[in-house]
Design a protein around this motif. Structure first.
Motif, PDB file in Angstrom:
ATOM      1  N   ILE A  30      69.540  61.653  32.272  1.00 47.69           N
ATOM      2  CA  ILE A  30      70.382  61.782  33.598  1.00 47.69           C
ATOM      3  C   ILE A  30      69.703  63.402  33.735  1.00 47.69           C
ATOM      4  O   ILE A  30      70.277  64.545  33.533  1.00 47.69           O
ATOM      5  CB  ILE A  30      71.732  62.088  33.639  1.00 47.69           C
ATOM      6  N   TRP A  31      68.384  63.312  34.421  1.00 44.68           N
ATOM      7  CA  TRP A  31      67.578  64.735  34.878  1.00 44.68           C
ATOM      8  C   TRP A  31      68.345  65.647  35.705  1.00 44.68           C
ATOM      9  O   TRP A  31      68.534  65.077  36.709  1.00 44.68           O
ATOM     10  CB  TRP A  31      66.340  64.400  35.098  1.00 44.68           C
ATOM     11  N   ILE A  32      68.378  66.768  35.474  1.00 41.67           N
ATOM     12  CA  ILE A  32      68.986  67.787  36.525  1.00 41.67           C
ATOM     13  C   ILE A  32      67.988  69.047  36.283  1.00 41.67           C
ATOM     14  O   ILE A  32      67.555  69.703  35.568  1.00 41.67           O
ATOM     15  CB  ILE A  32      70.383  68.211  35.897  1.00 41.67           C
ATOM     16  N   THR A  33      67.845  69.461  37.893  1.00 39.30           N
ATOM     17  CA  THR A  33      66.775  70.748  38.069  1.00 39.30           C
ATOM     18  C   THR A  33      67.790  72.054  37.835  1.00 39.30           C
ATOM     19  O   THR A  33      69.006  71.829  37.885  1.00 39.30           O
ATOM     20  CB  THR A  33      66.394  70.429  39.621  1.00 39.30           C
ATOM     21  N   PRO A  34      67.388  73.138  37.876  1.00 35.15           N
ATOM     22  CA  PRO A  34      67.831  74.431  37.794  1.00 35.15           C
ATOM     23  C   PRO A  34      68.549  74.562  39.057  1.00 35.15           C
ATOM     24  O   PRO A  34      69.862  74.969  39.132  1.00 35.15           O
ATOM     25  CB  PRO A  34      66.517  75.269  37.877  1.00 35.15           C
ATOM     26  N   ALA A  35      68.357  74.258  40.402  1.00 37.46           N
ATOM     27  CA  ALA A  35      68.975  74.223  41.286  1.00 37.46           C
ATOM     28  C   ALA A  35      70.256  73.371  41.389  1.00 37.46           C
ATOM     29  O   ALA A  35      71.561  73.896  41.683  1.00 37.46           O
ATOM     30  CB  ALA A  35      68.334  73.820  42.802  1.00 37.46           C
ATOM     31  N   GLU A  36      70.287  72.148  40.890  1.00 35.25           N
ATOM     32  CA  GLU A  36      71.309  71.353  40.730  1.00 35.25           C
ATOM     33  C   GLU A  36      72.019  71.720  39.347  1.00 35.25           C
ATOM     34  O   GLU A  36      73.728  71.621  39.643  1.00 35.25           O
ATOM     35  CB  GLU A  36      70.901  69.885  40.166  1.00 35.25           C
ATOM     36  N   MET A  37      71.854  72.533  38.473  1.00 34.32           N
ATOM     37  CA  MET A  37      72.728  73.230  37.577  1.00 34.32           C
ATOM     38  C   MET A  37      73.472  74.117  38.182  1.00 34.32           C
ATOM     39  O   MET A  37      74.821  74.395  38.137  1.00 34.32           O
ATOM     40  CB  MET A  37      71.839  73.787  36.508  1.00 34.32           C
ATOM     41  N   ILE A  38      73.046  75.088  39.023  1.00 31.43           N
ATOM     42  CA  ILE A  38      73.736  75.925  39.776  1.00 31.43           C
ATOM     43  C   ILE A  38      74.713  75.515  40.628  1.00 31.43           C
ATOM     44  O   ILE A  38      75.976  75.882  40.785  1.00 31.43           O
ATOM     45  CB  ILE A  38      72.719  77.192  40.631  1.00 31.43           C
ATOM     46  N   THR A  39      74.385  74.582  41.454  1.00 32.93           N
ATOM     47  CA  THR A  39      75.720  73.894  42.071  1.00 32.93           C
ATOM     48  C   THR A  39      76.570  73.124  41.387  1.00 32.93           C
ATOM     49  O   THR A  39      77.850  73.621  41.869  1.00 32.93           O
ATOM     50  CB  THR A  39      74.726  72.747  43.080  1.00 32.93           C
ATOM     51  N   LEU A  40      76.201  72.676  40.324  1.00 28.84           N
ATOM     52  CA  LEU A  40      77.416  72.159  39.570  1.00 28.84           C
ATOM     53  C   LEU A  40      78.219  73.000  38.897  1.00 28.84           C
ATOM     54  O   LEU A  40      79.531  72.935  38.814  1.00 28.84           O
ATOM     55  CB  LEU A  40      76.800  70.940  38.410  1.00 28.84           C
ATOM     56  N   ALA A  41      77.531  74.193  38.068  1.00 26.46           N
ATOM     57  CA  ALA A  41      78.328  75.104  37.739  1.00 26.46           C
ATOM     58  C   ALA A  41      79.178  75.913  38.630  1.00 26.46           C
ATOM     59  O   ALA A  41      80.212  76.097  38.216  1.00 26.46           O
ATOM     60  CB  ALA A  41      77.357  76.264  37.077  1.00 26.46           C
ATOM     61  N   ASN A  42      78.543  76.195  40.063  1.00 26.05           N
ATOM     62  CA  ASN A  42      79.668  76.929  40.955  1.00 26.05           C
ATOM     63  C   ASN A  42      80.499  76.004  41.326  1.00 26.05           C
ATOM     64  O   ASN A  42      81.863  76.295  41.512  1.00 26.05           O
ATOM     65  CB  ASN A  42      78.779  77.090  42.035  1.00 26.05           C
ATOM     66  N   PHE A  74      77.754  54.099  26.542  1.00 28.28           N
ATOM     67  CA  PHE A  74      77.728  55.596  26.802  1.00 28.28           C
ATOM     68  C   PHE A  74      78.114  55.477  28.166  1.00 28.28           C
ATOM     69  O   PHE A  74      78.088  54.637  29.089  1.00 28.28           O
ATOM     70  CB  PHE A  74      76.394  56.059  26.497  1.00 28.28           C
ATOM     71  N   ALA A  75      78.495  56.840  28.643  1.00 25.25           N
ATOM     72  CA  ALA A  75      78.585  56.981  30.197  1.00 25.25           C
ATOM     73  C   ALA A  75      78.294  58.534  30.175  1.00 25.25           C
ATOM     74  O   ALA A  75      78.296  59.498  29.355  1.00 25.25           O
ATOM     75  CB  ALA A  75      80.231  56.824  30.564  1.00 25.25           C
ATOM     76  N   CYS A  76      77.814  59.057  31.327  1.00 25.25           N
ATOM     77  CA  CYS A  76      77.926  60.345  31.766  1.00 25.25           C
ATOM     78  C   CYS A  76      79.002  61.149  31.546  1.00 25.25           C
ATOM     79  O   CYS A  76      80.080  60.673  31.666  1.00 25.25           O
ATOM     80  CB  CYS A  76      77.271  60.468  33.409  1.00 25.25           C
ATOM     81  N   ILE A  77      78.918  62.082  31.188  1.00 21.97           N
ATOM     82  CA  ILE A  77      80.024  63.120  30.838  1.00 21.97           C
ATOM     83  C   ILE A  77      80.911  63.410  31.917  1.00 21.97           C
ATOM     84  O   ILE A  77      82.100  63.647  31.663  1.00 21.97           O
ATOM     85  CB  ILE A  77      79.562  64.383  30.078  1.00 21.97           C
ATOM     86  N   PHE A  78      80.408  63.248  33.175  1.00 22.51           N
ATOM     87  CA  PHE A  78      81.034  63.337  34.192  1.00 22.51           C
ATOM     88  C   PHE A  78      81.718  62.202  34.697  1.00 22.51           C
ATOM     89  O   PHE A  78      82.333  62.020  36.064  1.00 22.51           O
ATOM     90  CB  PHE A  78      80.349  63.912  35.469  1.00 22.51           C
ATOM     91  N   PHE A  79      81.791  60.958  34.070  1.00 21.16           N
ATOM     92  CA  PHE A  79      82.333  59.864  34.609  1.00 21.16           C
ATOM     93  C   PHE A  79      83.659  59.793  34.247  1.00 21.16           C
ATOM     94  O   PHE A  79      83.981  60.324  33.244  1.00 21.16           O
ATOM     95  CB  PHE A  79      81.892  58.610  33.693  1.00 21.16           C
ATOM     96  N   ASN A  80      84.497  59.441  35.377  1.00 19.21           N
ATOM     97  CA  ASN A  80      86.024  59.461  34.998  1.00 19.21           C
ATOM     98  C   ASN A  80      86.495  58.445  34.906  1.00 19.21           C
ATOM     99  O   ASN A  80      86.504  57.147  35.238  1.00 19.21           O
ATOM    100  CB  ASN A  80      86.687  60.033  36.574  1.00 19.21           C
ATOM    101  N   GLU A  81      87.027  58.250  33.479  1.00 16.91           N
ATOM    102  CA  GLU A  81      87.357  57.028  32.727  1.00 16.91           C
ATOM    103  C   GLU A  81      88.566  56.441  33.424  1.00 16.91           C
ATOM    104  O   GLU A  81      88.708  55.094  33.396  1.00 16.91           O
ATOM    105  CB  GLU A  81      87.386  57.112  31.330  1.00 16.91           C
ATOM    106  N   MET A  82      89.390  57.202  33.941  1.00 18.35           N
ATOM    107  CA  MET A  82      90.692  56.411  34.562  1.00 18.35           C
ATOM    108  C   MET A  82      90.338  55.911  35.810  1.00 18.35           C
ATOM    109  O   MET A  82      90.834  54.779  36.301  1.00 18.35           O
ATOM    110  CB  MET A  82      91.695  57.572  34.630  1.00 18.35           C
ATOM    111  N   ASP A  83      89.753  56.558  36.616  1.00 21.91           N
ATOM    112  CA  ASP A  83      89.394  56.158  38.206  1.00 21.91           C
ATOM    113  C   ASP A  83      87.973  55.337  38.270  1.00 21.91           C
ATOM    114  O   ASP A  83      87.649  54.833  38.988  1.00 21.91           O
ATOM    115  CB  ASP A  83      89.097  57.321  38.945  1.00 21.91           C
ATOM    116  N   LEU A  84      87.230  55.308  36.901  1.00 25.32           N
ATOM    117  CA  LEU A  84      86.169  54.675  37.057  1.00 25.32           C
ATOM    118  C   LEU A  84      85.004  54.928  38.111  1.00 25.32           C
ATOM    119  O   LEU A  84      84.492  54.376  38.873  1.00 25.32           O
ATOM    120  CB  LEU A  84      86.320  52.984  36.796  1.00 25.32           C
TER     121      LEU A  84
END
Length: 122
Positions: A30-42, A74-84
């Protein structure tokens, strides 16, 4: 919804029924760019260095979002297992936002059809 150059359409309303099949299954990148990293970190209220350490794996010069074990795969680490669903949906990377309109699926529609109930050949 349709996109020029693709032989199928996509109905995003089917995502409510699917429950995250595109976020789970076989391992992948699940590739992520530096700009996307900043957005998610914020969004998560942490600095980018902490975000990289906690949520990303590095492959050469590129970063991919970590995965976790989920059911028989597997699942993305941001996948919500309760709400799917995606817990960072509004902040997800371009790779996720552009699914299912990936060039790969132009030649592999049958594979996409198995993964996504929202696609229909034109």
């Amino acid at each position: 919804m349709q996109k020029e150059g693709f032989c199928y359409s996509f109905n995003p309303k089917k995502c409510e029924v699917c429950k995250g099949k595109c976020c789970t299954g076989e391992s992948g990148y699940i590739w992520i760019t530096p700009a996307e990293m900043i957005t998610l970190a914020n969004h998560l209220g942490i600095n980018v260095d902490e975000f990289r350490l906690k949520y990303l794996d590095k492959f050469g010069t590129k970063f991919s979002i970590k995965e976790k074990i989920f059911k028989d795969g597997f699942a993305c680490i941001f996948f919500n297992e309760m709400d799917l669903n995606c817990s960072v949906y509004d902040y997800r990377p371009k790779q996720c936002r552009t699914f299912p309109f990936w060039d790969y699926f132009k030649e592999n529609y049958e594979e996409l059809e198995e993964e996504c109930i929202g696609v229909k050949r034109l």
